[in-house]
Scaffold this motif. Structure first.
Motif, PDB file in Angstrom:
ATOM      1  N   ILE A   1      -0.375 -10.957  69.533  1.00  0.00           N
ATOM      2  CA  ILE A   1      -1.194 -11.095  68.329  1.00  0.00           C
ATOM      3  C   ILE A   1      -2.145  -9.905  68.300  1.00  0.00           C
ATOM      4  O   ILE A   1      -2.926  -9.713  69.221  1.00  0.00           O
ATOM      5  CB  ILE A   1      -1.979 -12.416  68.322  1.00  0.00           C
ATOM      6  CG1 ILE A   1      -1.022 -13.609  68.395  1.00  0.00           C
ATOM      7  CG2 ILE A   1      -2.864 -12.509  67.086  1.00  0.00           C
ATOM      8  CD1 ILE A   1      -1.715 -14.955  68.520  1.00  0.00           C
ATOM      9  N   ARG A   2      -2.061  -9.111  67.226  1.00  0.00           N
ATOM     10  CA  ARG A   2      -2.890  -7.901  67.112  1.00  0.00           C
ATOM     11  C   ARG A   2      -3.602  -7.905  65.767  1.00  0.00           C
ATOM     12  O   ARG A   2      -2.998  -8.249  64.751  1.00  0.00           O
ATOM     13  CB  ARG A   2      -2.018  -6.653  67.234  1.00  0.00           C
ATOM     14  CG  ARG A   2      -1.292  -6.588  68.552  1.00  0.00           C
ATOM     15  CD  ARG A   2      -0.158  -5.573  68.562  1.00  0.00           C
ATOM     16  NE  ARG A   2      -0.333  -4.436  67.699  1.00  0.00           N
ATOM     17  CZ  ARG A   2      -0.462  -3.178  68.123  1.00  0.00           C
ATOM     18  NH1 ARG A   2      -0.404  -2.902  69.396  1.00  0.00           N
ATOM     19  NH2 ARG A   2      -0.618  -2.193  67.277  1.00  0.00           N
ATOM     20  N   MET A   3      -4.877  -7.499  65.778  1.00  0.00           N
ATOM     21  CA  MET A   3      -5.664  -7.481  64.539  1.00  0.00           C
ATOM     22  C   MET A   3      -6.912  -6.632  64.720  1.00  0.00           C
ATOM     23  O   MET A   3      -7.329  -6.381  65.854  1.00  0.00           O
ATOM     24  CB  MET A   3      -6.071  -8.899  64.157  1.00  0.00           C
ATOM     25  CG  MET A   3      -7.134  -9.515  65.076  1.00  0.00           C
ATOM     26  SD  MET A   3      -7.427 -11.228  64.769  1.00  0.00           S
ATOM     27  CE  MET A   3      -6.431 -11.923  66.071  1.00  0.00           C
TER      28      MET A   3
ATOM     29  N   ASP B   1       7.136 -14.007  63.288  1.00  0.00           N
ATOM     30  CA  ASP B   1       6.623 -14.324  61.951  1.00  0.00           C
ATOM     31  C   ASP B   1       5.704 -15.552  62.001  1.00  0.00           C
ATOM     32  O   ASP B   1       6.073 -16.603  62.528  1.00  0.00           O
ATOM     33  CB  ASP B   1       7.791 -14.572  61.003  1.00  0.00           C
ATOM     34  CG  ASP B   1       7.349 -14.792  59.571  1.00  0.00           C
ATOM     35  OD1 ASP B   1       6.208 -14.418  59.220  1.00  0.00           O
ATOM     36  OD2 ASP B   1       8.147 -15.343  58.786  1.00  0.00           O
TER      37      ASP B   1
ATOM     38  N   LEU C   1      -6.971  -3.811  67.167  1.00  0.00           N
ATOM     39  CA  LEU C   1      -6.380  -2.537  66.748  1.00  0.00           C
ATOM     40  C   LEU C   1      -7.410  -1.419  66.646  1.00  0.00           C
ATOM     41  O   LEU C   1      -7.049  -0.267  66.487  1.00  0.00           O
ATOM     42  CB  LEU C   1      -5.673  -2.715  65.403  1.00  0.00           C
ATOM     43  CG  LEU C   1      -4.500  -3.703  65.414  1.00  0.00           C
ATOM     44  CD1 LEU C   1      -3.994  -3.937  64.006  1.00  0.00           C
ATOM     45  CD2 LEU C   1      -3.411  -3.218  66.333  1.00  0.00           C
TER      46      LEU C   1
ATOM     47  N   SER D   1      -2.178 -10.212  56.115  1.00  0.00           N
ATOM     48  CA  SER D   1      -1.873  -8.797  55.912  1.00  0.00           C
ATOM     49  C   SER D   1      -2.554  -7.908  56.962  1.00  0.00           C
ATOM     50  O   SER D   1      -2.126  -6.776  57.192  1.00  0.00           O
ATOM     51  CB  SER D   1      -2.295  -8.352  54.512  1.00  0.00           C
ATOM     52  OG  SER D   1      -3.697  -8.526  54.344  1.00  0.00           O
ATOM     53  N   ASN D   2      -3.589  -8.424  57.629  1.00  0.00           N
ATOM     54  CA  ASN D   2      -4.316  -7.654  58.637  1.00  0.00           C
ATOM     55  C   ASN D   2      -3.946  -8.033  60.074  1.00  0.00           C
ATOM     56  O   ASN D   2      -4.480  -7.439  61.008  1.00  0.00           O
ATOM     57  CB  ASN D   2      -5.824  -7.844  58.467  1.00  0.00           C
ATOM     58  CG  ASN D   2      -6.308  -7.328  57.141  1.00  0.00           C
ATOM     59  OD1 ASN D   2      -5.772  -6.373  56.607  1.00  0.00           O
ATOM     60  ND2 ASN D   2      -7.309  -7.977  56.595  1.00  0.00           N
ATOM     61  N   ILE D   3      -3.095  -9.032  60.250  1.00  0.00           N
ATOM     62  CA  ILE D   3      -2.760  -9.522  61.584  1.00  0.00           C
ATOM     63  C   ILE D   3      -1.285  -9.255  61.863  1.00  0.00           C
ATOM     64  O   ILE D   3      -0.432  -9.535  61.022  1.00  0.00           O
ATOM     65  CB  ILE D   3      -3.045 -11.036  61.713  1.00  0.00           C
ATOM     66  CG1 ILE D   3      -4.497 -11.338  61.365  1.00  0.00           C
ATOM     67  CG2 ILE D   3      -2.719 -11.524  63.119  1.00  0.00           C
ATOM     68  CD1 ILE D   3      -4.808 -12.820  61.267  1.00  0.00           C
ATOM     69  N   GLU D   4      -1.004  -8.737  63.034  1.00  0.00           N
ATOM     70  CA  GLU D   4       0.376  -8.497  63.456  1.00  0.00           C
ATOM     71  C   GLU D   4       0.765  -9.544  64.494  1.00  0.00           C
ATOM     72  O   GLU D   4       0.238  -9.552  65.605  1.00  0.00           O
ATOM     73  CB  GLU D   4       0.509  -7.104  64.070  1.00  0.00           C
ATOM     74  CG  GLU D   4       0.184  -5.971  63.133  1.00  0.00           C
ATOM     75  CD  GLU D   4       0.187  -4.627  63.839  1.00  0.00           C
ATOM     76  OE1 GLU D   4       0.703  -4.536  64.978  1.00  0.00           O
ATOM     77  OE2 GLU D   4      -0.349  -3.677  63.253  1.00  0.00           O
ATOM     78  N   PHE D   5       1.662 -10.431  64.131  1.00  0.00           N
ATOM     79  CA  PHE D   5       2.203 -11.419  65.058  1.00  0.00           C
ATOM     80  C   PHE D   5       3.541 -10.904  65.567  1.00  0.00           C
ATOM     81  O   PHE D   5       4.320 -10.346  64.797  1.00  0.00           O
ATOM     82  CB  PHE D   5       2.414 -12.770  64.368  1.00  0.00           C
ATOM     83  CG  PHE D   5       1.153 -13.547  64.139  1.00  0.00           C
ATOM     84  CD1 PHE D   5       0.694 -14.435  65.094  1.00  0.00           C
ATOM     85  CD2 PHE D   5       0.426 -13.392  62.981  1.00  0.00           C
ATOM     86  CE1 PHE D   5      -0.469 -15.149  64.900  1.00  0.00           C
ATOM     87  CE2 PHE D   5      -0.741 -14.098  62.759  1.00  0.00           C
ATOM     88  CZ  PHE D   5      -1.190 -14.982  63.727  1.00  0.00           C
ATOM     89  N   ALA D   6       3.820 -11.097  66.843  1.00  0.00           N
ATOM     90  CA  ALA D   6       5.095 -10.666  67.417  1.00  0.00           C
ATOM     91  C   ALA D   6       6.255 -11.462  66.835  1.00  0.00           C
ATOM     92  O   ALA D   6       7.399 -11.013  66.850  1.00  0.00           O
ATOM     93  CB  ALA D   6       5.073 -10.816  68.937  1.00  0.00           C
TER      94      ALA D   6
ATOM     95  N   CYS E   1      -6.075 -11.695  72.346  1.00  0.00           N
ATOM     96  CA  CYS E   1      -5.351 -10.904  71.369  1.00  0.00           C
ATOM     97  C   CYS E   1      -5.677  -9.426  71.639  1.00  0.00           C
ATOM     98  O   CYS E   1      -6.527  -9.112  72.457  1.00  0.00           O
ATOM     99  CB  CYS E   1      -5.753 -11.291  69.941  1.00  0.00           C
ATOM    100  SG  CYS E   1      -7.471 -10.940  69.557  1.00  0.00           S
TER     101      CYS E   1
END
Length: 171
Positions: free
Chosen positions: A112-114, A64, A170, A57-62, A167
């Protein structure tokens, strides 16, 4: 890949390695270091997948994350058991994962963003002692008694810093 390619399935090996390198470099989780002799003890990528899941829920993957894990799992029997698929499947999987590897216009790391705290928590999960496993502890104790050896070597997670993480943070 062409019709006359002599190694048509090499793309699967490259894809699997690319996924592994991308995730390991993003989270800085490669191996444990044996503090007795400086040797490296590899960390299975499945352990990294398991450590990432609670933080999704805290990590944004480009792409899925579940698809990344599924493609990685698909590649294992493909390589190790010799199961084969249509030749174009590996190319399609690579094209699908392209945003994870290529990132955005500003940086490759955008895939990958977090938050920094999430990165730290995932690494901390590997730095803490392993979870108790009754069967493994019993087996190790029997082995120590029979062989009369000391306990296994102390291990620590490989060193990594936030600046070297592949990565985007954020915060």
């Amino acid at each position: 890949m062409t019709f006359r390619d002599r190694a048509p399935f090499i793309g699967v090996a490259v894809l699997r390695t690319a996924i592994e390198n991308r995730l390991r470099s993003a989270f800085g989780v490669y191996s444990y270091i044996d503090t007795r002799n400086g040797g490296l003890v590899p960390i299975a990528l499945s352990e990294l997948f398991d450590a990432i899941r609670p933080h999704l829920s805290n990590i944004e993957f480009a792409v899925d994350f579940h698809d990344v894990a599924r493609i990685y799992r698909w590649s294992n029997p493909y390589l190790h058991a010799g199961s084969r698929d249509f030749i174009w499947v590996a190319g399609y999987a690579l094209e699908y994962l392209h945003p994870l590897f290529a990132g955005g216009a500003s940086s490759v790391d955008v895939g990958i963003r977090m938050p920094r705290q999430t990165w730290r928590e995932i690494r901390q999960g590997f730095e803490e002692p392993t979870r108790p496993n009754l069967f493994a502890d019993l087996w190790r104790t029997i082995g120590l008694f029979v062989r009369r050896r000391r306990a296994g070597p102390a291990q620590m997670l490989n060193l990594a810093d936030e600046q070297g993480a592949a990565c985007t943070f954020l915060d």
